[in-house]
Design a protein around this motif. Structure first.
Motif, PDB file in Angstrom:
ATOM      1  N   GLY A   6       0.798  -1.207   0.000  1.00  0.00           N
ATOM      2  CA  GLY A   6       0.000   0.000   0.000  1.00  0.00           C
ATOM      3  C   GLY A   6       0.833   1.261   0.000  1.00  0.00           C
ATOM      4  N   MET A   7       2.144   1.160  -0.215  1.00  0.00           N
ATOM      5  CA  MET A   7       3.042   2.318  -0.202  1.00  0.00           C
ATOM      6  C   MET A   7       3.893   2.324  -1.463  1.00  0.00           C
ATOM      7  SD  MET A   7       4.668   2.433   3.566  1.00  0.00           S
ATOM      8  CE  MET A   7       3.716   2.840   4.989  1.00  0.00           C
ATOM      9  N   SER A   8       4.331   3.507  -1.826  1.00  0.00           N
ATOM     10  CA  SER A   8       5.265   3.605  -2.946  1.00  0.00           C
ATOM     11  C   SER A   8       6.648   3.146  -2.478  1.00  0.00           C
ATOM     12  CB  SER A   8       5.344   5.043  -3.452  1.00  0.00           C
ATOM     13  OG  SER A   8       5.987   5.857  -2.506  1.00  0.00           O
ATOM     14  N   ARG A   9       7.506   2.851  -3.403  1.00  0.00           N
ATOM     15  CA  ARG A   9       8.869   2.428  -3.069  1.00  0.00           C
ATOM     16  C   ARG A   9       9.580   3.530  -2.296  1.00  0.00           C
ATOM     17  NH1 ARG A   9      14.166   2.069  -5.088  1.00  0.00           N
ATOM     18  NH2 ARG A   9      15.058   0.000  -4.716  1.00  0.00           N
ATOM     19  N   ALA A  10       9.391   4.775  -2.710  1.00  0.00           N
ATOM     20  CA  ALA A  10      10.021   5.907  -2.022  1.00  0.00           C
ATOM     21  C   ALA A  10       9.545   5.994  -0.575  1.00  0.00           C
ATOM     22  CB  ALA A  10       9.727   7.197  -2.759  1.00  0.00           C
ATOM     23  N   GLU A  11       8.244   5.774  -0.347  1.00  0.00           N
ATOM     24  CA  GLU A  11       7.711   5.788   1.022  1.00  0.00           C
ATOM     25  C   GLU A  11       8.335   4.670   1.854  1.00  0.00           C
ATOM     26  OE1 GLU A  11       3.181   7.319   1.083  1.00  0.00           O
ATOM     27  OE2 GLU A  11       3.549   5.597  -0.232  1.00  0.00           O
ATOM     28  N   LEU A  12       8.437   3.483   1.265  1.00  0.00           N
ATOM     29  CA  LEU A  12       9.026   2.350   1.985  1.00  0.00           C
ATOM     30  C   LEU A  12      10.464   2.642   2.384  1.00  0.00           C
ATOM     31  CD1 LEU A  12       7.744  -0.662  -0.136  1.00  0.00           C
ATOM     32  CD2 LEU A  12       7.106  -0.123   2.223  1.00  0.00           C
ATOM     33  N   LEU A  13      11.239   3.175   1.450  1.00  0.00           N
ATOM     34  CA  LEU A  13      12.655   3.430   1.719  1.00  0.00           C
ATOM     35  C   LEU A  13      12.872   4.585   2.682  1.00  0.00           C
ATOM     36  CD1 LEU A  13      14.170   2.829  -1.832  1.00  0.00           C
ATOM     37  CD2 LEU A  13      14.114   1.263   0.124  1.00  0.00           C
ATOM     38  N   SER A  14      11.865   5.430   2.872  1.00  0.00           N
ATOM     39  CA  SER A  14      12.023   6.566   3.784  1.00  0.00           C
ATOM     40  C   SER A  14      11.463   6.294   5.182  1.00  0.00           C
ATOM     41  CB  SER A  14      11.355   7.810   3.194  1.00  0.00           C
ATOM     42  OG  SER A  14       9.947   7.654   3.178  1.00  0.00           O
ATOM     43  N   LEU A  15      11.006   5.087   5.431  1.00  0.00           N
ATOM     44  CA  LEU A  15      10.477   4.755   6.758  1.00  0.00           C
ATOM     45  C   LEU A  15      11.582   4.835   7.806  1.00  0.00           C
ATOM     46  CD1 LEU A  15       8.263   1.635   5.947  1.00  0.00           C
ATOM     47  CD2 LEU A  15       7.472   3.927   6.559  1.00  0.00           C
ATOM     48  N   PRO A  16      11.214   5.168   9.052  1.00  0.00           N
ATOM     49  CA  PRO A  16      12.213   5.159  10.132  1.00  0.00           C
ATOM     50  C   PRO A  16      12.664   3.735  10.449  1.00  0.00           C
ATOM     51  CG  PRO A  16      10.026   5.647  10.996  1.00  0.00           C
ATOM     52  CD  PRO A  16       9.903   5.592   9.506  1.00  0.00           C
ATOM     53  N   VAL A  48       7.315  -9.193  14.743  1.00  0.00           N
ATOM     54  CA  VAL A  48       6.777  -8.064  15.505  1.00  0.00           C
ATOM     55  C   VAL A  48       7.417  -8.071  16.890  1.00  0.00           C
ATOM     56  CG1 VAL A  48       4.698  -7.063  16.527  1.00  0.00           C
ATOM     57  CG2 VAL A  48       4.585  -8.115  14.266  1.00  0.00           C
ATOM     58  N   LEU A  49       7.905  -6.908  17.299  1.00  0.00           N
ATOM     59  CA  LEU A  49       8.486  -6.769  18.628  1.00  0.00           C
ATOM     60  C   LEU A  49       7.450  -6.155  19.549  1.00  0.00           C
ATOM     61  CD1 LEU A  49      11.827  -5.175  17.430  1.00  0.00           C
ATOM     62  CD2 LEU A  49      11.427  -7.566  17.992  1.00  0.00           C
ATOM     63  N   ARG A  50       7.229  -6.760  20.687  1.00  0.00           N
ATOM     64  CA  ARG A  50       6.263  -6.223  21.649  1.00  0.00           C
ATOM     65  C   ARG A  50       7.050  -5.474  22.709  1.00  0.00           C
ATOM     66  NH1 ARG A  50       0.813  -8.182  24.003  1.00  0.00           N
ATOM     67  NH2 ARG A  50       0.369  -6.274  25.126  1.00  0.00           N
ATOM     68  N   LEU A  51       6.791  -4.183  22.824  1.00  0.00           N
ATOM     69  CA  LEU A  51       7.458  -3.337  23.808  1.00  0.00           C
ATOM     70  C   LEU A  51       6.386  -2.778  24.727  1.00  0.00           C
ATOM     71  CD1 LEU A  51       9.771  -1.514  21.264  1.00  0.00           C
ATOM     72  CD2 LEU A  51      10.377  -3.411  22.745  1.00  0.00           C
ATOM     73  N   GLY A  52       6.208  -3.411  25.866  1.00  0.00           N
ATOM     74  CA  GLY A  52       5.113  -3.028  26.749  1.00  0.00           C
ATOM     75  C   GLY A  52       3.801  -3.351  26.062  1.00  0.00           C
ATOM     76  N   ASN A  53       2.986  -2.333  25.857  1.00  0.00           N
ATOM     77  CA  ASN A  53       1.713  -2.564  25.157  1.00  0.00           C
ATOM     78  C   ASN A  53       1.776  -2.097  23.706  1.00  0.00           C
ATOM     79  OD1 ASN A  53       1.775   0.155  25.630  1.00  0.00           O
ATOM     80  ND2 ASN A  53      -0.307   0.315  26.382  1.00  0.00           N
ATOM     81  N   ARG A  54       2.970  -1.863  23.196  1.00  0.00           N
ATOM     82  CA  ARG A  54       3.148  -1.411  21.812  1.00  0.00           C
ATOM     83  C   ARG A  54       3.749  -2.518  20.951  1.00  0.00           C
ATOM     84  NH1 ARG A  54       5.296   4.766  22.323  1.00  0.00           N
ATOM     85  NH2 ARG A  54       3.763   5.381  23.869  1.00  0.00           N
ATOM     86  N   TYR A  55       3.378  -2.490  19.696  1.00  0.00           N
ATOM     87  CA  TYR A  55       3.936  -3.404  18.702  1.00  0.00           C
ATOM     88  C   TYR A  55       4.800  -2.596  17.746  1.00  0.00           C
ATOM     89  CZ  TYR A  55       0.344  -6.781  20.102  1.00  0.00           C
ATOM     90  OH  TYR A  55      -0.448  -7.646  20.794  1.00  0.00           O
ATOM     91  N   ARG A  56       6.022  -3.061  17.481  1.00  0.00           N
ATOM     92  CA  ARG A  56       6.928  -2.397  16.546  1.00  0.00           C
ATOM     93  C   ARG A  56       7.441  -3.417  15.539  1.00  0.00           C
ATOM     94  NH1 ARG A  56       6.400   2.875  16.549  1.00  0.00           N
ATOM     95  NH2 ARG A  56       8.464   3.107  15.698  1.00  0.00           N
ATOM     96  N   VAL A  57       7.716  -2.939  14.343  1.00  0.00           N
ATOM     97  CA  VAL A  57       8.268  -3.773  13.275  1.00  0.00           C
ATOM     98  C   VAL A  57       9.520  -3.084  12.754  1.00  0.00           C
ATOM     99  CG1 VAL A  57       7.840  -4.698  10.963  1.00  0.00           C
ATOM    100  CG2 VAL A  57       5.995  -4.673  12.643  1.00  0.00           C
ATOM    101  N   ALA A  58      10.605  -3.836  12.637  1.00  0.00           N
ATOM    102  CA  ALA A  58      11.853  -3.284  12.116  1.00  0.00           C
ATOM    103  C   ALA A  58      11.717  -3.030  10.620  1.00  0.00           C
ATOM    104  CB  ALA A  58      13.018  -4.235  12.384  1.00  0.00           C
ATOM    105  N   ARG A  59      12.174  -1.863  10.189  1.00  0.00           N
ATOM    106  CA  ARG A  59      12.120  -1.501   8.770  1.00  0.00           C
ATOM    107  C   ARG A  59      12.835  -2.545   7.910  1.00  0.00           C
ATOM    108  NH1 ARG A  59      15.322   3.653   7.576  1.00  0.00           N
ATOM    109  NH2 ARG A  59      16.974   2.226   8.106  1.00  0.00           N
ATOM    110  N   ALA A  60      13.991  -3.016   8.362  1.00  0.00           N
ATOM    111  CA  ALA A  60      14.760  -3.987   7.568  1.00  0.00           C
ATOM    112  C   ALA A  60      13.955  -5.264   7.333  1.00  0.00           C
ATOM    113  CB  ALA A  60      16.084  -4.297   8.252  1.00  0.00           C
ATOM    114  N   ASP A  61      13.295  -5.760   8.374  1.00  0.00           N
ATOM    115  CA  ASP A  61      12.472  -6.973   8.223  1.00  0.00           C
ATOM    116  C   ASP A  61      11.314  -6.736   7.255  1.00  0.00           C
ATOM    117  OD1 ASP A  61      14.074  -8.290  10.052  1.00  0.00           O
ATOM    118  OD2 ASP A  61      12.697  -7.995  11.734  1.00  0.00           O
ATOM    119  N   LEU A  62      10.695  -5.576   7.372  1.00  0.00           N
ATOM    120  CA  LEU A  62       9.573  -5.230   6.497  1.00  0.00           C
ATOM    121  C   LEU A  62      10.027  -5.132   5.043  1.00  0.00           C
ATOM    122  CD1 LEU A  62       6.590  -4.425   6.311  1.00  0.00           C
ATOM    123  CD2 LEU A  62       7.285  -2.081   6.801  1.00  0.00           C
TER     124      LEU A  62
END
Length: 74
Positions: A6-16, A48-62
């Motif tokens: 659902g994102m352009s390549r430029a959007e994907l590459l600019s993710l944090p 998916v990394l669970r940090l407390g009650n938050r879910y995070r995904v590493a850009r590299a894995d994505l």
């Protein structure tokens, strides 16, 4: 130009370095509710990394899951 996700390549590459599960879900083409549901069940297609009650995904894995080279985003 949009990729299969659902994102352009430029959007994907600019993710944090890490993103929340909603952004990761958008990148793989699923909505907020389904993204959280998959993460809670341990079925999200990317680690998916669970940090407390938050879910995070590493850009590299994505990026790897989407067939992009993580080194290009660096």
């Amino acid at each position: 130009m949009k990729t299969q996700s659902g994102m352009s390549r430029a959007e994907l590459l600019s993710l944090p370095v890490s993103v929340d599960v909603v952004v990761a879900g958008r990148a793989i083409g699923v909505g907020r509710t389904l993204a959280y549901d998959l993460a809670k069940r341990g079925e999200f297609p990317v680690r998916v990394l669970r940090l407390g009650n938050r879910y995070r995904v590493a850009r590299a894995d994505l990026l790897r899951h989407l067939g992009e080279d993580p080194a290009e985003a660096a």
